[in-house]
Design a protein around this motif. Sequence first.
Motif, mmCIF file in Angstrom:
data_model
loop_
_atom_site.group_PDB
_atom_site.id
_atom_site.type_symbol
_atom_site.label_atom_id
_atom_site.label_comp_id
_atom_site.label_asym_id
_atom_site.label_seq_id
_atom_site.Cartn_x
_atom_site.Cartn_y
_atom_site.Cartn_z
ATOM 1 N N TYR A 1 0.819 -1.211 0.000
ATOM 2 C CA TYR A 1 0.000 0.000 0.000
ATOM 3 C C TYR A 1 0.858 1.269 0.000
ATOM 4 N N MET A 2 2.150 1.112 -0.290
ATOM 5 C CA MET A 2 3.106 2.194 -0.549
ATOM 6 C C MET A 2 3.637 2.880 0.704
ATOM 7 N N GLN A 3 2.873 2.908 1.778
ATOM 8 C CA GLN A 3 3.341 3.596 2.983
ATOM 9 C C GLN A 3 3.048 2.749 4.217
ATOM 10 N N GLU A 4 4.033 2.691 5.110
ATOM 11 C CA GLU A 4 3.898 2.008 6.391
ATOM 12 C C GLU A 4 4.541 2.899 7.441
ATOM 13 N N ALA A 5 3.684 3.561 8.245
ATOM 14 C CA ALA A 5 4.176 4.591 9.168
ATOM 15 C C ALA A 5 4.963 5.623 8.352
ATOM 16 N N SER A 6 6.233 5.843 8.676
ATOM 17 C CA SER A 6 7.013 6.851 7.950
ATOM 18 C C SER A 6 7.719 6.292 6.723
ATOM 19 N N ILE A 7 7.579 4.989 6.465
ATOM 20 C CA ILE A 7 8.275 4.362 5.335
ATOM 21 C C ILE A 7 7.459 4.549 4.061
ATOM 22 N N GLY B 1 5.540 -6.950 -10.999
ATOM 23 C CA GLY B 1 5.262 -7.474 -9.668
ATOM 24 C C GLY B 1 4.067 -8.398 -9.729
ATOM 25 N N TYR B 2 4.125 -9.464 -8.936
ATOM 26 C CA TYR B 2 3.058 -10.461 -8.931
ATOM 27 C C TYR B 2 2.494 -10.586 -7.528
ATOM 28 N N SER B 3 1.166 -10.727 -7.434
ATOM 29 C CA SER B 3 0.468 -10.852 -6.155
ATOM 30 C C SER B 3 0.699 -9.583 -5.327
ATOM 31 N N GLY B 4 1.367 -9.696 -4.174
ATOM 32 C CA GLY B 4 1.681 -8.473 -3.434
ATOM 33 C C GLY B 4 2.510 -7.513 -4.255
ATOM 34 N N GLY B 5 3.359 -8.058 -5.142
ATOM 35 C CA GLY B 5 4.123 -7.212 -6.047
ATOM 36 C C GLY B 5 3.255 -6.535 -7.086
ATOM 37 N N GLY B 6 2.116 -7.164 -7.420
ATOM 38 C CA GLY B 6 1.155 -6.533 -8.319
ATOM 39 C C GLY B 6 0.459 -5.361 -7.660
ATOM 40 N N HIS B 7 0.171 -5.499 -6.348
ATOM 41 C CA HIS B 7 -0.288 -4.351 -5.564
ATOM 42 C C HIS B 7 0.676 -3.179 -5.772
ATOM 43 N N PHE B 8 1.940 -3.463 -5.470
ATOM 44 C CA PHE B 8 2.970 -2.423 -5.486
ATOM 45 C C PHE B 8 3.128 -1.817 -6.878
ATOM 46 N N THR B 9 3.141 -2.663 -7.907
ATOM 47 C CA THR B 9 3.454 -2.189 -9.254
ATOM 48 C C THR B 9 2.422 -1.204 -9.776
ATOM 49 N N HIS B 10 1.129 -1.505 -9.624
ATOM 50 C CA HIS B 10 0.155 -0.582 -10.214
ATOM 51 C C HIS B 10 0.088 0.725 -9.431
ATOM 52 N N ARG B 11 0.367 0.674 -8.145
ATOM 53 C CA ARG B 11 0.375 1.916 -7.360
ATOM 54 C C ARG B 11 1.647 2.725 -7.630
ATOM 55 N N PHE B 12 2.775 2.036 -7.834
ATOM 56 C CA PHE B 12 3.995 2.740 -8.207
ATOM 57 C C PHE B 12 3.812 3.424 -9.558
ATOM 58 N N LEU B 13 3.167 2.747 -10.499
ATOM 59 C CA LEU B 13 2.884 3.355 -11.802
ATOM 60 C C LEU B 13 2.055 4.623 -11.642
ATOM 61 N N MET B 14 1.085 4.606 -10.757
ATOM 62 C CA MET B 14 0.275 5.793 -10.519
ATOM 63 C C MET B 14 1.109 6.944 -9.965
ATOM 64 N N PHE B 15 2.058 6.621 -9.103
ATOM 65 C CA PHE B 15 2.864 7.646 -8.443
ATOM 66 C C PHE B 15 4.011 8.145 -9.309
ATOM 67 N N HIS B 16 4.617 7.248 -10.112
ATOM 68 C CA HIS B 16 5.871 7.593 -10.806
ATOM 69 C C HIS B 16 5.875 7.109 -12.263
ATOM 70 N N PRO B 17 4.897 7.469 -13.062
ATOM 71 C CA PRO B 17 4.914 7.011 -14.457
ATOM 72 C C PRO B 17 6.132 7.506 -15.228
ATOM 73 N N ASP B 18 6.688 8.628 -14.802
ATOM 74 C CA ASP B 18 7.852 9.198 -15.484
ATOM 75 C C ASP B 18 9.117 8.378 -15.282
ATOM 76 N N ARG B 19 9.099 7.416 -14.346
ATOM 77 C CA ARG B 19 10.289 6.605 -14.090
ATOM 78 C C ARG B 19 10.228 5.232 -14.768
ATOM 79 N N LEU B 20 9.139 4.920 -15.458
ATOM 80 C CA LEU B 20 8.974 3.576 -16.001
ATOM 81 C C LEU B 20 8.927 3.568 -17.524
ATOM 82 N N TRP B 21 9.577 2.552 -18.140
ATOM 83 C CA TRP B 21 9.385 2.323 -19.569
ATOM 84 C C TRP B 21 8.409 1.178 -19.821
#
Length: 296
Positions: free
Chosen positions: A106-112, A140-160
């Motif tokens: 979910y991208m954030q855990e406390a201050s992380i 990313g797959y499973s939990g990594g799939g969680h992370f991947t689509h949210r990372f894409l939302m946050f940082h599309p400029d960093r991904l090819w």
Amino acid sequence: MDLALAPLPQEQTGKKDRGRQIYDLGHTTVFASKSDPRFSYCLYVPPTLGQGGSPNLVAVMHGTGRAFTSYRDAFAGFGRWNNCIILCPLFPVGVLGDGNRDGFKYMQEASIRYDEVLLSIVEEVGERYDLDVSRFGLFGYSGGGHFTHRFLMFHPDRLWAASIGAPGSVTLLDPSRDWWVGMRDVKERFGIEIDPAAMARVPVQMIVGAADIETWEITHREGGRHWMLGANDAGRTRPERLDSLRRSFEAHGINVRFDLIPNVPHDGNQVVEHVESFLAEVLRDRRANEQSIAEG
């Protein structure tokens, strides 16, 4: 002779070179992140690094089981034959001592901020191997799939490229609902403005097994750590939820390659070849475009 100023004996220089061959190339050892040693990573680095053009970086995000070395090994052949460094981070369970398995999803855990942890590791790899990491591929797959689509939302400029595999829960591009179900309060929570137009410039694959229909792990219940209203609205199974994400993306002008793999249950290893095919196609187009630009 002052021993402190003496050059290294040839034997010691040879040991250093041999150590690099063993631990920094091919299937590497595990490195702690310099920016936050609670997190670590391993790599596959083609032994031909530096020969035949500049390599690209592909990050592969583990799921809840943290099988990060297995994913590194699974993608090693792709890395070797497509001139890519494969980066596999490890975000351990219970970083804060509470046994939480899901914080990174979910991208954030406390201050992380896990998106920032990955970006710092990416920069570190770029420095170590003199690699352009302004953009990288992400799967990313499973939990990594969680992370991947949210990372894409946050940082599309960093991904090819982004390959989103079988997430248990999805964040829709829905401005009427709060995070994590929707995106209404993302700017207030994370200081990020989600830009669907920028996301649309990133090739996207969504992939899930047609037999991935067990719901015991993905059904949110009131009182759970990530419970909120609407938590189960995207669908009952992983294929249903991923299809909801596809429709949400496409409604915002984002093209999606949707791969529903017959007879495959919840097993990331069984989708690797399909992800490799997608990444290889994107790389061919990307490199052809770069060559065209270089030739004027």
